[in-house]
Scaffold this motif. Structure first.
Motif, short mmCIF file in Angstrom:
data_model
loop_
_atom_site.label_atom_id
_atom_site.label_comp_id
_atom_site.label_asym_id
_atom_site.label_seq_id
_atom_site.Cartn_x
_atom_site.Cartn_y
_atom_site.Cartn_z
N GLY A 148 0.90 -1.23 -0.03
CA GLY A 148 -0.17 -0.04 -0.08
C GLY A 148 0.81 1.38 -0.17
O GLY A 148 1.69 1.42 -0.79
N PRO A 149 0.67 2.29 1.11
CA PRO A 149 1.41 3.53 0.89
C PRO A 149 2.97 3.20 1.50
O PRO A 149 2.96 2.46 2.41
N ARG A 150 3.81 4.15 0.89
CA ARG A 150 5.12 4.00 1.45
C ARG A 150 5.69 5.31 1.67
O ARG A 150 6.98 5.40 2.33
N ALA A 151 5.10 6.39 1.34
CA ALA A 151 5.61 8.00 1.80
C ALA A 151 4.62 8.82 2.11
O ALA A 151 3.63 8.85 1.66
N LEU A 152 5.08 9.56 3.02
CA LEU A 152 4.27 10.85 3.40
C LEU A 152 4.98 12.01 3.49
O LEU A 152 6.24 12.02 3.83
N THR A 153 4.31 13.36 3.18
CA THR A 153 4.92 14.52 3.49
C THR A 153 3.86 15.52 3.48
O THR A 153 2.71 15.36 3.16
N GLU B 284 2.86 19.60 2.92
CA GLU B 284 3.17 20.86 2.47
C GLU B 284 2.17 21.67 2.26
O GLU B 284 0.95 21.27 1.72
N ARG B 285 2.02 23.14 2.87
CA ARG B 285 1.09 24.14 2.94
C ARG B 285 -0.24 23.37 3.64
O ARG B 285 -1.53 23.50 2.90
N GLY B 286 -0.08 22.40 4.44
CA GLY B 286 -1.25 22.10 5.26
C GLY B 286 -1.96 20.87 4.55
O GLY B 286 -3.12 20.48 5.07
N VAL B 287 -1.35 20.24 3.65
CA VAL B 287 -1.96 19.14 2.84
C VAL B 287 -1.02 18.08 3.17
O VAL B 287 0.14 17.91 2.86
N LEU B 288 -1.53 16.71 3.33
CA LEU B 288 -0.96 15.57 3.50
C LEU B 288 -0.85 14.73 2.20
O LEU B 288 -1.72 14.50 1.60
N TRP B 289 0.20 14.56 1.84
CA TRP B 289 0.39 13.80 0.44
C TRP B 289 0.76 12.39 0.84
O TRP B 289 1.83 12.32 1.80
N VAL B 290 0.30 11.48 0.09
CA VAL B 290 0.72 9.98 0.39
C VAL B 290 1.05 9.29 -0.88
O VAL B 290 0.32 9.37 -2.06
N GLY B 291 2.32 8.56 -0.96
CA GLY B 291 2.60 7.97 -2.21
C GLY B 291 2.96 6.39 -1.93
O GLY B 291 3.22 6.22 -0.77
N GLY B 292 2.69 5.50 -2.73
CA GLY B 292 3.06 4.42 -2.73
C GLY B 292 2.68 3.45 -3.81
O GLY B 292 2.74 3.96 -5.04
N GLU B 293 2.19 2.21 -3.38
CA GLU B 293 1.96 1.19 -4.64
C GLU B 293 0.61 0.87 -4.79
O GLU B 293 0.35 -0.27 -5.42
N PHE B 294 -0.42 1.66 -3.96
CA PHE B 294 -1.84 1.30 -3.97
C PHE B 294 -2.35 1.72 -5.41
O PHE B 294 -1.91 2.51 -6.20
#
Length: 507
Positions: free
Chosen positions: A364-369, A371-381
């Motif tokens: 599923g998800p593998r990375a979080l950051t 910026e400007r109050g928004v949570l970004w999620v990256g991964g293999e989903f």
């Protein structure tokens, strides 16, 4: 039909009520995001790394193209080779697009300099654009150009990067950096010169977090020994020399490896993944000032990343048994891939956006950051909240746009002059307490509040007192205070008379 009725409220199935649901205590930290994903571009492969600075979110991974929100695989694709950049506020795709290429090219680590002027990228690649490279480069964030002076030669994959004003730390699988022995960790100046910092680590480094105020860099990975001494999977090193400052011999069992490290003003946090019996897959909190273990949760499910933000610890995993963690859930057939926890006591907070496990290693998800109050999620989903969305998603403070699920009504019992209606509580991804409004013949007759989660949905009921021998129609809706579900299907109830009650017949 009845004109005026007297009502009482009865709860059914008392064994299934709030004793099974541990809501956060008063004063629990507030989650900064709704569980409703914003419209977001997608990748056609895995996102391994995210970094952000200056209203730009940078994405690294193993992918060939990106495509707009809502587009299916193969539709409207734009070429991006393992790297892309997006406007952090609007989510728009930006023209910053150097290609990271090579036989097995991938970007595994991204980190901005403290002043935000430089983005460092690591992975396994031998060319960036038309320029030769060896697994680590730097980009000027102002114009997305390569910094020519930062040109180390790294002998194998870079999996983690940490930065200070004076140093850029690389961690990974390598043994040589710019022709000098550096076993899986190295430090360079911002201009690319190899620094004296050195530590001998016997297996790959997968996570790093440097704390300049303490003169330390926290290191995690697959290793068992650092600088000739046992240091299973986690250690703190002197950030100038590489000497071991502290090890944590009993924090992680054999078979568990550290995948992510983060910190806030007083604590550092560790996310682990394990294989085999007796392993540890959850999160750990330690005190920065004295390296004391503060807590460990025992959720099963391979934590890939931890992120501390505004008093909440966010994590990405495929958690499937958090029964030993306050506010946690039991073993189920499904898994929860994003969590929010109280840093004070590890309580799982009511915030349950979710992804599927997707492609690759099905994590599923593998990375979080953020910026400007928004949570970004990256991964293999490939799905978010059960809808198609690949590789990337993001969450903001609002608006909250999703209503609770529509409850279904059923008839529990009838007796002369009474009807007991029951329903199972609904649930909402970012609101624990919901309000249920029951209507008889279009008129509100009951309003009840109940806390619920997707794994614990208590039964509720309402006993309506109406004239015997009448017939009524009931409908129900649920609201989180902002969004209200459609009304349920109608339930028609015939209230018996004294006569047919004695004979046991129902109208």
């Amino acid at each position: 039909m009845a004109a005026t009725a007297v009502a009482t409220t009865t709860l059914l199935c008392p064994a299934l009520l709030d004793t099974a649901f541990a809501a956060p205590a008063n004063g629990a930290p507030k989650v900064s995001f709704t569980a409703d994903p914003l419209s977001t571009w997608q990748t056609n492969g895995i996102v391994w790394a995210l970094a952000s600075t200056g209203n730009v979110v940078y994405v690294g991974g193993t992918f060939d193209t990106v495509r707009p929100p809502g587009a299916a695989p193969g539709e409207k694709e734009v070429r991006r080779r393992n790297f892309a950049a997006f406007d952090a506020t609007t989510g728009a795709l930006l023209p910053c697009a150097p290609s990271f290429t090579g036989d097995t090219a991938t970007v595994r680590a991204l980190k901005a300099s403290p002043d935000g002027r430089v983005l460092y990228a690591g992975g396994s690649f031998d060319r960036v654009g038309t320029t030769g490279a060896a697994s680590a480069v730097a980009l000027n964030t102002a114009d997305c150009s390569l910094r020519k002076e930062f040109h180390p030669t790294v002998s194998a994959t870079v999996r983690a990067i940490a930065t200070t004003d004076r140093a850029v730390y690389l961690g990974g699988d390598f043994h040589l950096v710019s022709g000098h022995t550096r076993n899986r960790i190295a430090a360079l100046s911002p201009q690319g010169a190899l620094l004296p910092f050195a530590a001998d680590i016997d297996a790959p480094v997968r996570a790093m977090s440097v704390v300049p105020a303490r003169g330390r860099i926290y290191v995690g990975g697959d290793f068992e020994r650092i600088n000739g001494r046992r240091a299973h999977s986690l250690a703190a090193l002197n950030s100038t020399t590489g000497a071991t400052a502290h090890s944590y011999p009993h924090w992680l069992p054999p078979g568990s490896a550290v995948k992510s490290i983060a910190y806030d003003a007083t604590r550092f946090y560790v996310g682990a993944e394990g294989r085999g019996p007796g392993i540890f897959d959850g999160r750990i909190a330690g005190r920065l000032s004295d390296d004391t273990l503060l807590w460990r949760d025992d959720c099963a499910g391979a934590t890939q990343v931890v992120l501390a933000y505004r008093g909440v610890l966010y994590s990405a995993s495929h958690a499937h048994d958090c029964s030993g963690t306050p506010g946690g859930f039991p073993e189920r057939n499904d898994r929860q891939h994003l969590l929010a926890q109280s840093p004070d006591n590890r309580t799982i907070l009511h915030w349950f956006p979710d992804t599927n496990e997707g492609i690759g290693e099905d994590l599923g998800p593998r990375a979080l950051t953020v910026e400007r109050g928004v949570l970004w999620v990256g991964g293999e989903f490939t799905k978010v909240n059960d809808r198609p969305q690949q590789g990337l998603t993001r969450f903001a403070a609002g608006p909250d746009t999703t209503a609770p699920q529509v409850p279904a009504l059923s008839l529990a019992t009838t007796s002369p002059g009474k009807a007991t209606i029951r329903w199972q509580a609904s649930w909402d991804r970012d609101d624990a307490s919901l309000t249920y409004r029951l209507y008889r013949d279009g008129r509100l007759v009951s309003q009840q509040h109940k806390s619920s989660t997707y794994w614990h949905r208590p039964w509720m009921s309402y006993t309506d007192v109406v004239p015997a021998g009448t017939r009524h129609t009931y409908r129900l809706e649920a609201t989180d205070g902002t969004n209200t579900s459609p009304k349920s299907a109608s339930l028609s109830v015939a209230v018996p008379t004294e006569t047919n009650a004695r004979t046991g017949s129902a109208e």
